[in-house]
Design a protein around this motif. Sequence first.
Motif, PDB file in Angstrom:
ATOM      1  N   LEU A 224       0.835  -1.204   0.000  1.00 56.95           N
ATOM      2  CA  LEU A 224       0.000   0.000   0.000  1.00 56.95           C
ATOM      3  C   LEU A 224       0.871   1.256   0.000  1.00 56.95           C
ATOM      4  O   LEU A 224       0.618   2.201  -0.762  1.00 56.95           O
ATOM      5  N   GLY A 225       1.887   1.281   0.871  1.00 56.48           N
ATOM      6  CA  GLY A 225       2.788   2.429   0.910  1.00 56.48           C
ATOM      7  C   GLY A 225       3.520   2.617  -0.398  1.00 56.48           C
ATOM      8  O   GLY A 225       3.714   3.742  -0.865  1.00 56.48           O
ATOM      9  N   ARG A 226       3.926   1.513  -1.009  1.00 58.75           N
ATOM     10  CA  ARG A 226       4.607   1.572  -2.306  1.00 58.75           C
ATOM     11  C   ARG A 226       3.710   2.200  -3.365  1.00 58.75           C
ATOM     12  O   ARG A 226       4.137   3.065  -4.134  1.00 58.75           O
ATOM     13  N   SER A 227       2.451   1.755  -3.437  1.00 59.84           N
ATOM     14  CA  SER A 227       1.519   2.285  -4.427  1.00 59.84           C
ATOM     15  C   SER A 227       1.277   3.774  -4.225  1.00 59.84           C
ATOM     16  O   SER A 227       1.261   4.548  -5.195  1.00 59.84           O
ATOM     17  N   LEU A 228       1.107   4.190  -2.978  1.00 63.21           N
ATOM     18  CA  LEU A 228       0.884   5.610  -2.690  1.00 63.21           C
ATOM     19  C   LEU A 228       2.101   6.455  -3.047  1.00 63.21           C
ATOM     20  O   LEU A 228       1.976   7.546  -3.618  1.00 63.21           O
ATOM     21  N   LEU A 229       3.282   5.951  -2.721  1.00 56.52           N
ATOM     22  CA  LEU A 229       4.501   6.729  -2.946  1.00 56.52           C
ATOM     23  C   LEU A 229       4.828   6.840  -4.435  1.00 56.52           C
ATOM     24  O   LEU A 229       5.243   7.908  -4.906  1.00 56.52           O
ATOM     25  N   THR A 234       0.860  14.834  -5.049  1.00 52.99           N
ATOM     26  CA  THR A 234       0.378  15.833  -4.095  1.00 52.99           C
ATOM     27  C   THR A 234       1.122  15.647  -2.778  1.00 52.99           C
ATOM     28  O   THR A 234       1.760  14.620  -2.535  1.00 52.99           O
ATOM     29  N   TRP A 235       1.017  16.624  -1.902  1.00 52.90           N
ATOM     30  CA  TRP A 235       1.687  16.546  -0.600  1.00 52.90           C
ATOM     31  C   TRP A 235       0.923  15.691   0.397  1.00 52.90           C
ATOM     32  O   TRP A 235       1.442  15.384   1.475  1.00 52.90           O
ATOM     33  N   ILE A 236      -0.287  15.260   0.053  1.00 49.83           N
ATOM     34  CA  ILE A 236      -1.108  14.520   1.008  1.00 49.83           C
ATOM     35  C   ILE A 236      -0.722  13.042   1.087  1.00 49.83           C
ATOM     36  O   ILE A 236      -0.996  12.373   2.093  1.00 49.83           O
ATOM     37  N   THR A 237      -0.078  12.501   0.060  1.00 52.78           N
ATOM     38  CA  THR A 237       0.163  11.057   0.006  1.00 52.78           C
ATOM     39  C   THR A 237       1.526  10.586   0.521  1.00 52.78           C
ATOM     40  O   THR A 237       1.601   9.464   1.033  1.00 52.78           O
ATOM     41  N   PRO A 238       2.631  11.345   0.401  1.00 56.21           N
ATOM     42  CA  PRO A 238       3.919  10.777   0.821  1.00 56.21           C
ATOM     43  C   PRO A 238       3.999  10.393   2.295  1.00 56.21           C
ATOM     44  O   PRO A 238       4.568   9.348   2.624  1.00 56.21           O
ATOM     45  N   LEU A 239       3.443  11.203   3.179  1.00 54.30           N
ATOM     46  CA  LEU A 239       3.553  10.897   4.609  1.00 54.30           C
ATOM     47  C   LEU A 239       2.786   9.627   4.995  1.00 54.30           C
ATOM     48  O   LEU A 239       3.339   8.757   5.688  1.00 54.30           O
ATOM     49  N   PRO A 240       1.513   9.455   4.572  1.00 53.85           N
ATOM     50  CA  PRO A 240       0.872   8.155   4.834  1.00 53.85           C
ATOM     51  C   PRO A 240       1.590   6.994   4.173  1.00 53.85           C
ATOM     52  O   PRO A 240       1.640   5.894   4.740  1.00 53.85           O
ATOM     53  N   LEU A 242       4.878   6.717   3.644  1.00 50.02           N
ATOM     54  CA  LEU A 242       6.053   6.413   4.452  1.00 50.02           C
ATOM     55  C   LEU A 242       5.660   5.721   5.752  1.00 50.02           C
ATOM     56  O   LEU A 242       6.370   4.816   6.217  1.00 50.02           O
ATOM     57  N   ALA A 243       4.548   6.136   6.334  1.00 51.67           N
ATOM     58  CA  ALA A 243       4.084   5.494   7.571  1.00 51.67           C
ATOM     59  C   ALA A 243       3.740   4.026   7.313  1.00 51.67           C
ATOM     60  O   ALA A 243       4.108   3.133   8.092  1.00 51.67           O
ATOM     61  N   ALA A 244       3.036   3.753   6.207  1.00 51.66           N
ATOM     62  CA  ALA A 244       2.687   2.369   5.871  1.00 51.66           C
ATOM     63  C   ALA A 244       3.941   1.546   5.578  1.00 51.66           C
ATOM     64  O   ALA A 244       4.049   0.387   6.008  1.00 51.66           O
ATOM     65  N   LEU A 245       4.912   2.141   4.884  1.00 53.51           N
ATOM     66  CA  LEU A 245       6.161   1.430   4.599  1.00 53.51           C
ATOM     67  C   LEU A 245       6.938   1.132   5.879  1.00 53.51           C
ATOM     68  O   LEU A 245       7.469   0.025   6.046  1.00 53.51           O
ATOM     69  N   ALA A 246       7.002   2.115   6.771  1.00 53.56           N
ATOM     70  CA  ALA A 246       7.753   1.925   8.011  1.00 53.56           C
ATOM     71  C   ALA A 246       7.126   0.844   8.888  1.00 53.56           C
ATOM     72  O   ALA A 246       7.824  -0.046   9.394  1.00 53.56           O
ATOM     73  N   VAL A 247       5.810   0.916   9.070  1.00 54.73           N
ATOM     74  CA  VAL A 247       5.128  -0.069   9.916  1.00 54.73           C
ATOM     75  C   VAL A 247       5.196  -1.458   9.279  1.00 54.73           C
ATOM     76  O   VAL A 247       5.470  -2.458   9.955  1.00 54.73           O
ATOM     77  N   GLY A 248       4.955  -1.534   7.970  1.00 56.17           N
ATOM     78  CA  GLY A 248       5.005  -2.828   7.293  1.00 56.17           C
ATOM     79  C   GLY A 248       6.392  -3.452   7.329  1.00 56.17           C
ATOM     80  O   GLY A 248       6.537  -4.656   7.566  1.00 56.17           O
ATOM     81  N   THR A 249       7.425  -2.634   7.112  1.00 56.54           N
ATOM     82  CA  THR A 249       8.798  -3.139   7.169  1.00 56.54           C
ATOM     83  C   THR A 249       9.137  -3.618   8.577  1.00 56.54           C
ATOM     84  O   THR A 249       9.797  -4.658   8.750  1.00 56.54           O
ATOM     85  N   TRP A 250       8.695  -2.890   9.568  1.00 52.65           N
ATOM     86  CA  TRP A 250       8.949  -3.297  10.961  1.00 52.65           C
ATOM     87  C   TRP A 250       8.234  -4.606  11.282  1.00 52.65           C
ATOM     88  O   TRP A 250       8.824  -5.495  11.931  1.00 52.65           O
ATOM     89  N   PHE A 251       6.996  -4.755  10.835  1.00 58.09           N
ATOM     90  CA  PHE A 251       6.273  -6.014  11.047  1.00 58.09           C
ATOM     91  C   PHE A 251       7.054  -7.178  10.454  1.00 58.09           C
ATOM     92  O   PHE A 251       7.268  -8.212  11.109  1.00 58.09           O
ATOM     93  N   ILE A 252       7.480  -7.030   9.213  1.00 52.23           N
ATOM     94  CA  ILE A 252       8.140  -8.140   8.517  1.00 52.23           C
ATOM     95  C   ILE A 252       9.494  -8.454   9.150  1.00 52.23           C
ATOM     96  O   ILE A 252       9.794  -9.619   9.471  1.00 52.23           O
ATOM     97  N   CYS A 253      10.316  -7.436   9.327  1.00 53.61           N
ATOM     98  CA  CYS A 253      11.674  -7.674   9.838  1.00 53.61           C
ATOM     99  C   CYS A 253      11.663  -8.158  11.280  1.00 53.61           C
ATOM    100  O   CYS A 253      12.395  -9.091  11.642  1.00 53.61           O
TER     101      CYS A 253
END
Length: 263
Positions: A224-229, A234-240, A242-253
């Motif tokens: 999801l984070g990959r698709s948004l990024l 627009t400025w509304i999508t990068p922060l969510p 990055l949050a999805a990428l960070a949480v997802g990466t932390w879950f997996i690792c």
Amino acid sequence: MLSLLFLVLSIVGSFVVMPVYPIAVAGATRRVSGLLQSLISHFFGPDSYAPFFSMACAVIYAFVATIVIYSSFEQTRCQEILFFSFFAFSFAFEACRILPALSQQYAFPSFYLIVGTRAMLFGRYFGLFSLFASSVCAAGLEVDKQRILLWIIILTTLLIVSGIPVDSLSWDSSLCMIRAYSGLFNMLELCLVCVTTLSFFITAYSRNSAEYVFIGVGSLLVALGRSLLFSSDTWITPLPALAALAVGTWFICARLHRMYLWL
């Protein structure tokens, strides 16, 4: 080292392209398409510097994630993390999105735009296939077949990318060159993400391990984070994203490290 190289090239190129980014975005022939972008585009218009920010975030994620994975799993034998590290590294190829802006500053042949677009597409599909391969490893792929699987992913991705027609004269609002069959490949990405997540859930059931449930959720979040990024203008999508990428990466690792720590 490759992630660092892409990061350095992006930083150096930013000093050249920042003044011409508004011109490049204004010259886009259409809004970027994506699984979620069609909803966002009704409420927010394209911004001149949002594509550069999303591209920079993707390259930084590739650099930081590969360092975190290497430092966490250096002494830990884990099948799934190898292909997830390929997924994380694939974000570095987003640096090629700087080329349309560079073309506004320097008059170079459109051939370089086509090559850069194919390199970017290679990174995108190589990353998705690698994430899927990680779920295949979780399902019980033998270690000695990982090299064969990697070569299959590389050759399949090259075959797909080489056959996609690319318009060398126009780009969308995220500074990706216009290419054919975008709707078809969006559906392919959605199917791969769904199969990957389902594979992790099936592994959790077959191995009676709740850790793979979190890993499956993590794979869905990073997708999801990959698709948004990647489709951000627009400025509304990068922060969510990055949050999805960070949480997802932390879950997996974190969950993989917990399972394989004592092996």
